[in-house]
Motif scaffolding. Structure first.
Motif, PDB file in Angstrom:
ATOM      1  N   LYS A   1       0.394  -0.904  -0.349  1.00  0.00           N
ATOM      2  CA  LYS A   1      -0.305  -0.129  -0.050  1.00  0.00           C
ATOM      3  C   LYS A   1       1.048   1.477  -0.049  1.00  0.00           C
ATOM      4  CE  LYS A   1      -3.760  -1.675   1.930  1.00  0.00           C
ATOM      5  NZ  LYS A   1      -5.724  -1.504   3.230  1.00  0.00           N
ATOM      6  N   TYR A   2       2.223   0.822   1.012  1.00  0.00           N
ATOM      7  CA  TYR A   2       2.763   2.079   0.709  1.00  0.00           C
ATOM      8  C   TYR A   2       3.577   2.462  -0.434  1.00  0.00           C
ATOM      9  CZ  TYR A   2       7.229   5.373   2.090  1.00  0.00           C
ATOM     10  OH  TYR A   2       8.008   6.774   2.060  1.00  0.00           O
ATOM     11  N   LYS A   3       3.914   1.612  -1.253  1.00  0.00           N
ATOM     12  CA  LYS A   3       4.650   1.702  -2.668  1.00  0.00           C
ATOM     13  C   LYS A   3       3.172   2.341  -3.661  1.00  0.00           C
ATOM     14  CE  LYS A   3       6.905  -0.645  -6.137  1.00  0.00           C
ATOM     15  NZ  LYS A   3       7.568  -2.208  -5.902  1.00  0.00           N
ATOM     16  N   SER A   4       1.892   1.450  -3.484  1.00  0.00           N
ATOM     17  CA  SER A   4       0.847   1.988  -4.767  1.00  0.00           C
ATOM     18  C   SER A   4       0.536   3.495  -4.581  1.00  0.00           C
ATOM     19  CB  SER A   4       0.035   0.791  -4.499  1.00  0.00           C
ATOM     20  OG  SER A   4      -0.004   0.204  -4.752  1.00  0.00           O
ATOM     21  N   ARG A   5       0.633   3.897  -3.285  1.00  0.00           N
ATOM     22  CA  ARG A   5      -0.057   5.281  -3.439  1.00  0.00           C
ATOM     23  C   ARG A   5       1.029   6.305  -3.878  1.00  0.00           C
ATOM     24  NH1 ARG A   5      -0.426   4.059   2.729  1.00  0.00           N
ATOM     25  NH2 ARG A   5       1.511   4.752   3.408  1.00  0.00           N
ATOM     26  N   ARG A   6       2.108   5.473  -4.065  1.00  0.00           N
ATOM     27  CA  ARG A   6       2.808   6.663  -4.824  1.00  0.00           C
ATOM     28  C   ARG A   6       2.906   6.166  -6.288  1.00  0.00           C
ATOM     29  NH1 ARG A   6       3.602   7.036  -0.065  1.00  0.00           N
ATOM     30  NH2 ARG A   6       5.187   8.325   1.195  1.00  0.00           N
ATOM     31  N   LEU A   7       2.706   4.970  -6.640  1.00  0.00           N
ATOM     32  CA  LEU A   7       2.693   4.732  -8.770  1.00  0.00           C
ATOM     33  C   LEU A   7       1.542   4.522  -8.496  1.00  0.00           C
ATOM     34  CD1 LEU A   7       4.228   0.837  -7.915  1.00  0.00           C
ATOM     35  CD2 LEU A   7       5.207   3.264  -8.527  1.00  0.00           C
ATOM     36  N   PHE A   8       0.572   5.057  -8.095  1.00  0.00           N
ATOM     37  CA  PHE A   8      -0.375   5.976  -8.232  1.00  0.00           C
ATOM     38  C   PHE A   8      -0.574   6.957  -8.893  1.00  0.00           C
ATOM     39  CE2 PHE A   8      -4.448   8.281  -7.572  1.00  0.00           C
ATOM     40  CZ  PHE A   8      -5.894   7.213  -8.402  1.00  0.00           C
ATOM     41  N   LYS A   9       0.099   7.867  -8.372  1.00  0.00           N
ATOM     42  CA  LYS A   9       0.106   9.332  -8.723  1.00  0.00           C
ATOM     43  C   LYS A   9       0.860   9.390 -10.348  1.00  0.00           C
ATOM     44  CE  LYS A   9       0.803  11.022  -3.598  1.00  0.00           C
ATOM     45  NZ  LYS A   9       0.487  10.017  -3.667  1.00  0.00           N
ATOM     46  N   ARG A  10       2.567   8.323 -10.020  1.00  0.00           N
ATOM     47  CA  ARG A  10       2.659   8.315 -11.368  1.00  0.00           C
ATOM     48  C   ARG A  10       1.810   7.792 -12.809  1.00  0.00           C
ATOM     49  NH1 ARG A  10       7.850   4.303 -10.061  1.00  0.00           N
ATOM     50  NH2 ARG A  10       8.315   5.303  -7.469  1.00  0.00           N
ATOM     51  N   ASP A  11       0.605   6.877 -12.009  1.00  0.00           N
ATOM     52  CA  ASP A  11       0.056   5.821 -13.144  1.00  0.00           C
ATOM     53  C   ASP A  11      -0.867   7.027 -13.487  1.00  0.00           C
ATOM     54  OD1 ASP A  11       1.104   3.693 -12.757  1.00  0.00           O
ATOM     55  OD2 ASP A  11       0.051   2.989 -11.615  1.00  0.00           O
ATOM     56  N   ARG A  12      -1.233   7.426 -12.341  1.00  0.00           N
ATOM     57  CA  ARG A  12      -2.696   9.160 -13.326  1.00  0.00           C
ATOM     58  C   ARG A  12      -1.621   9.953 -13.997  1.00  0.00           C
ATOM     59  NH1 ARG A  12      -7.165   7.432 -12.800  1.00  0.00           N
ATOM     60  NH2 ARG A  12      -5.799   5.618 -13.164  1.00  0.00           N
ATOM     61  N   ARG A  13      -0.465  10.812 -13.816  1.00  0.00           N
ATOM     62  CA  ARG A  13       0.138  11.328 -14.549  1.00  0.00           C
ATOM     63  C   ARG A  13       0.228  10.727 -16.296  1.00  0.00           C
ATOM     64  NH1 ARG A  13       2.636  15.838 -14.364  1.00  0.00           N
ATOM     65  NH2 ARG A  13       4.667  16.451 -16.378  1.00  0.00           N
ATOM     66  N   SER A  14       0.359  10.299 -16.183  1.00  0.00           N
ATOM     67  CA  SER A  14       0.845   8.870 -17.468  1.00  0.00           C
ATOM     68  C   SER A  14      -0.500   9.016 -18.192  1.00  0.00           C
ATOM     69  CB  SER A  14       1.199   7.465 -17.698  1.00  0.00           C
ATOM     70  OG  SER A  14       2.143   8.080 -16.691  1.00  0.00           O
ATOM     71  N   LEU A  15      -1.546   8.541 -17.145  1.00  0.00           N
ATOM     72  CA  LEU A  15      -3.199   8.747 -17.962  1.00  0.00           C
ATOM     73  C   LEU A  15      -3.517   9.648 -18.510  1.00  0.00           C
ATOM     74  CD1 LEU A  15      -5.098   7.217 -18.853  1.00  0.00           C
ATOM     75  CD2 LEU A  15      -5.901   7.649 -16.335  1.00  0.00           C
ATOM     76  N   TRP A  16      -3.196  11.089 -17.454  1.00  0.00           N
ATOM     77  CA  TRP A  16      -3.408  12.748 -18.370  1.00  0.00           C
ATOM     78  C   TRP A  16      -2.522  12.854 -19.604  1.00  0.00           C
ATOM     79  CZ3 TRP A  16      -2.562  14.023 -12.315  1.00  0.00           C
ATOM     80  CH2 TRP A  16      -2.955  14.051 -11.968  1.00  0.00           C
ATOM     81  N   ILE A  17      -1.253  12.566 -19.316  1.00  0.00           N
ATOM     82  CA  ILE A  17      -0.241  12.919 -20.989  1.00  0.00           C
ATOM     83  C   ILE A  17      -0.926  11.536 -22.100  1.00  0.00           C
ATOM     84  CG2 ILE A  17       1.566  12.758 -22.066  1.00  0.00           C
ATOM     85  CD1 ILE A  17       3.131  12.849 -19.198  1.00  0.00           C
ATOM     86  N   MET A  18      -0.993  10.799 -22.021  1.00  0.00           N
ATOM     87  CA  MET A  18      -1.874  10.314 -23.073  1.00  0.00           C
ATOM     88  C   MET A  18      -2.839  10.621 -23.459  1.00  0.00           C
ATOM     89  SD  MET A  18      -3.291   5.703 -23.126  1.00  0.00           S
ATOM     90  CE  MET A  18      -1.364   5.831 -21.661  1.00  0.00           C
TER      91      MET A  18
END
Length: 336
Positions: free
Chosen positions: A111-128
Motif C-alpha cells: 500500500k505504501y508503494k502503491s500510493r506513490r505509483l498511483f500518482k505516476r499512473d495518473r500522470r501517465s494517463l493524463w499525458i496520454m
C-alpha cells in the motif's frame, strides 16, 4: 508519573526492602512530600485488606513505574490489532496470527508503494489523454507543451485531460492561443492524394514507358502487360532472349504472372510512398540532360541496325503488328 527508577536504594526508617515495581496511593501527599507521616511508611505494596485504610484523600488513583509489555491483556490487544487488519484476507492469513501478521506487513508495504505509483499512473494517463486530444488538432503532445510554456499558459495535465474529454471547445481555445497556426499544420498533415482514374493513369503511364523503352513495339525480346488492380493500374515490361524466359518461367511461376519474386528484391517488405503523377517526366515536360543522351544512344543503335540490315547482316529480332492498343488486350503477351 515516574517516581522510582530501576535502581537499588535504601528504604526509609531502616527498612531493608527494595521495591521498584509499583507505588500505589490515593493521596496527593505521597507525591508532594507534604505530610511527615510518609517518612514512616515503606514504599511497598499495601497489605491485603488495607487498601481502604491507606487512602489519604479523594485524589485519583496513581500508578507509577508500570511497564507491562508481555501481559495477557497486552498480548491479546496486539493480536486483535493485527487480526483486525487482516479481516479481508483469505484462508489462514485471515485468522492465524503469525501468518496474518506477515501478510499484513506485506500488504502495508504494498500500500505504501502503491500510493506513490498511483500518482505516476495518473500522470501517465493524463499525458496520454492530452496527447490524444492534441493530435486531433494536428499537433503532437511535446510541441503543445512547448508552445504552452512559451505562451505562459500554466495548466496542469489533469485539467488539460479533463478539458479534452469534457469540454473540447475550451481545449481548442487553448490550442489557438498556444499554436495559432494549428489549422494550417493539421490541413497539411491531413492531405490525401486524390484518387486517379484509370484513364488518367493510362494517359501518363503509357507515354512514360514508351519513352524509357523506345523499341517496345518493334523489339521481339520485349513483352509488356497491363493489369487494373484495386489500388490502381500495374504496368510490367519484361526484356531478354525468349529462350531464357522459356527456361526460367517454369521454375518461377511468379514471373509468368508478371510478378517479381521476393528473392529478386533486396528488401521485399519495404513500403514505398505513392508518388503523384506530376513527378513522372512525360514527353510534354522538360527532360533532363541524361534523357537526351539516352535518346542519342538509341538513335545511334537504330542507325547501326539499319546499316546491318542493308548489308544483310543479322540484327535484333523484330516484331510487327504491335502498337499501343496491345496494352488494353485482356490476354497477356506470352513467351511461348
Amino acid at each position: 508519573m515516574r517516581t522510582a527508577g530501576r535502581r537499588r536504594r535504601s528504604a526509609p526508617n531502616g527498612f531493608g526492602v527494595h521495591q521498584d515495581v509499583v507505588l500505589v496511593s490515593h493521596g496527593p501527599a505521597i507525591l508532594s512530600g507534604a505530610q511527615g507521616s510518609m517518612a514512616a511508611k515503606p514504599l511497598t505494596f499495601a497489605a491485603r485488606g488495607q487498601a481502604e485504610a491507606n487512602r489519604t484523600g479523594r485524589a485519583s488513583r496513581i500508578v507509577t513505574n508500570v511497564r507491562i509489555r508481555k501481559g495477557p491483556y497486552t498480548v491479546w490487544k496486539r493480536k486483535d490489532m493485527w487480526l483486525s487488519l487482516s479481516t479481508t484476507f483469505s484462508n489462514r492469513s485471515k485468522n492465524c496470527f503469525r501468518i496474518a501478521k506477515q501478510a499484513v506487513m506485506h500488504a502495508l508495504k504494498k500500500k505504501y508503494k502503491s500510493r506513490r505509483l498511483f500518482k505516476r499512473d495518473r500522470r501517465s494517463l493524463w499525458i496520454m489523454r492530452v496527447g490524444a486530444s492534441s493530435r486531433l488538432h494536428g499537433i503532437p503532445y511535446c510541441e503543445l507543451i512547448s508552445h504552452m510554456k512559451v505562451a505562459n499558459i500554466n495548466i496542469n495535465r489533469k485539467i488539460m485531460s479533463q478539458l479534452g474529454a469534457y469540454d473540447r471547445a475550451v481545449f481548442t481555445n487553448i490550442m489557438e492561443v498556444a499554436v495559432p497556426n494549428w489549422k494550417q499544420i493539421k490541413a497539411k498533415k491531413d492531405y490525401q492524394r486524390p484518387d486517379y482514374t484509370v484513364e488518367e493513369l493510362d494517359a501518363v503511364g503509357i507515354p512514360y514507358l514508351e519513352q524509357i523503352a523506345p523499341e517496345i513495339y518493334t523489339d521481339a525480346t520485349i513483352r509488356f502487360n497491363r493489369q487494373v488492380r484495386s489500388w490502381g493500374v500495374e504496368y510490367t515490361i519484361d526484356m531478354g532472349p525468349p529462350e531464357e524466359w522459356r527456361d526460367l518461367l517454369p521454375k518461377m511461376p511468379e514471373l509468368a504472372n508478371f510478378n517479381i519474386p521476393d528473392n529478386f528484391i533486396g528488401n521485399s517488405n519495404a513500403e514505398f510512398e505513392d508518388a503523384p503523377l506530376e513527378m513522372l517526366i512525360t514527353p510534354d515536360r522538360l527532360q533532363p540532360a541524361s534523357y537526351w543522351k539516352f535518346k542519342e544512344k538509341v538513335a545511334l543503335t537504330q542507325a547501326e541496325d539499319a546499316e546491318k540490315e542493308a548489308r544483310g547482316e543479322v540484327t535484333w529480332p523484330k516484331k510487327t503488328g504491335v502498337s499501343r492498343e496491345d496494352w488494353f488486350k485482356r490476354e497477356p503477351q506470352s513467351w511461348f
